[in-house]
Design an enzyme around this catalytic site. Structure first.
Site, PDB file in Angstrom:
ATOM      1  CB  VAL A 190      -0.938  -0.004   1.232  1.00 23.05           C
ATOM      2  CG1 VAL A 190      -1.679   1.322   1.337  1.00 23.05           C
ATOM      3  CG2 VAL A 190      -1.931  -1.159   1.149  1.00 23.05           C
TER       4      VAL A 190
ATOM      5  N   GLY B 249       3.922   1.583  -1.026  1.00 21.66           N
ATOM      6  CA  GLY B 249       4.628   1.719  -2.296  1.00 21.66           C
ATOM      7  C   GLY B 249       3.741   2.215  -3.417  1.00 21.66           C
ATOM      8  CG  MET B 250       0.706  -0.122  -5.422  1.00 20.84           C
ATOM      9  SD  MET B 250       1.209   0.171  -7.142  1.00 20.84           S
ATOM     10  CE  MET B 250      -0.145   1.196  -7.726  1.00 20.84           C
ATOM     11  CD  GLU B 251      -2.863   4.733  -2.137  1.00 19.08           C
ATOM     12  OE1 GLU B 251      -2.882   5.878  -2.633  1.00 19.08           O
ATOM     13  OE2 GLU B 251      -3.794   3.930  -2.291  1.00 19.08           O
ATOM     14  CB  THR B 252       3.228   8.171  -1.239  1.00 22.64           C
ATOM     15  OG1 THR B 252       3.733   7.311  -0.200  1.00 22.64           O
ATOM     16  CG2 THR B 252       1.822   8.641  -0.866  1.00 22.64           C
TER      17      THR B 252
END
Length: 301
Positions: free
Chosen positions: A152, A154-157
């Protein structure tokens, strides 16, 4: 694979993932979180809101003034209210963003390939090393797999590499002013003011995405109020600057949304010939029923 398809089936507990298996595990989880992010962002794509030109400043200021009674009822002080809206104007670029999002201008394969890059996986390995002890404690407390929390993040920010540079108050005020998605963003704006009133972050530091998602794992203000935690014990729920707070808040969020300890999110499966690949994705069956239909795990399990 012409007959490969992901299906949701009842899962058995997954044994702990060793560090030597982390790289493929993180890649799978990043792709999974990317698909979930793609599904979630669909909620923001609604019919366009008509607005002819940029409104006069007085009209926007009148809108801001109309927020005060509601903010006051929710415990926001006048000093916090004034500080939050000091110099705030509507941002026309934000409304333009509602009609053009990367998830919809690229084919899904291209989007996920760029999102789950080798560079991002390598960075994930580095972050695992840096925060392994914290992630282990978070996993023990909330029961959420540390690799999912990393996915999460890594994907978000990109693991905190880019948390957004848009003023949350300005973004939410713009969307609320134009009544994008009805009253949703107005409610989020009032909640953001409550967060400022509680002192978790200063107005200048309350930044995030164009749609108001904030911090290292992109919480909307309403989710922040319900699920953010002060994991590092400094008296503030600081998902912007405190990695422990952000990761723990993410685990708490997932734990309250049905996360089941020691179960994985799903299995990749291969469908037999004759079983339509476009079957209703909302169809649920037991493992035995899927197996009887000829469905097999892609990894041979």
């Amino acid at each position: 694979m012409a007959h490969a398809r992901t299906v949701r089936i009842t899962a058995k507990p997954m044994p702990p993932i060793g560090d030597d298996l982390f790289r493929p595990a993180l890649e799978r989880l990043l792709r999974f979180v990317g698909i979930i992010a793609l599904a979630g962002v669909c909620a923001f794509v609604l019919p366009r809101t008509s607005h002819a030109g940029e409104p006069a400043d007085a009209k926007f200021q009148s809108f801001v003034a109309s927020l005060w009674p509601d903010a006051q009822r929710h415990g926001v002080s006048q000093s916090t209210f004034r500080a939050a809206f000091a110099g705030v104007t509507p941002d026309p670029a934000i409304m333009a963003r509602t009609h053009k999002q990367a998830e919809f201008v690229k084919p899904i394969g291209d989007y996920l390939t760029s999102a789950v890059s080798q560079k991002r996986i390598e960075k994930g390995l580095s972050k695992l090393h840096d925060y392994e002890a914290i992630l282990e404690r978070i996993e023990r407390k909330w029961g959420v797999d540390r690799y999912v929390v990393l996915g999460v993040w890594g994907m978000e920010t990109n693991f905190g590499g880019y948390t957004g540079d848009t003023s949350t108050v300005r973004a939410l005020a713009t969307l609320a002013y134009y009544k994008y998605r009805g009253t949703y963003f107005r409610t989020e704006l009032i909640t953001a003011l409550k967060i400022l009133e509680e002192g978790h972050v200063k107005p200048a530091q309350m930044q995030g995405s164009w749609a108001g998602a904030m911090g290292q794992t992109q919480f909307m203000p309403s989710s922040f109020m319900r699920f953010a935690v002060d994991y590092d014990g400094d008296g503030r729920k600081d998902i912007w600057n405190s990695v422990p707070d952000a990761l723990a808040s993410t685990a708490n969020y997932l734990a309250h949304h049905g996360w089941t300890r020691d179960w994985i999110w799903g299995y990749e499966a291969i469908l037999p010939r004759g079983l339509a690949a476009n079957s209703d994705p909302a169809t649920y069956h037991s493992v035995a029923s899927w197996a009887a239909s000829g469905v097999r795990r892609a990894d041979g399990g």
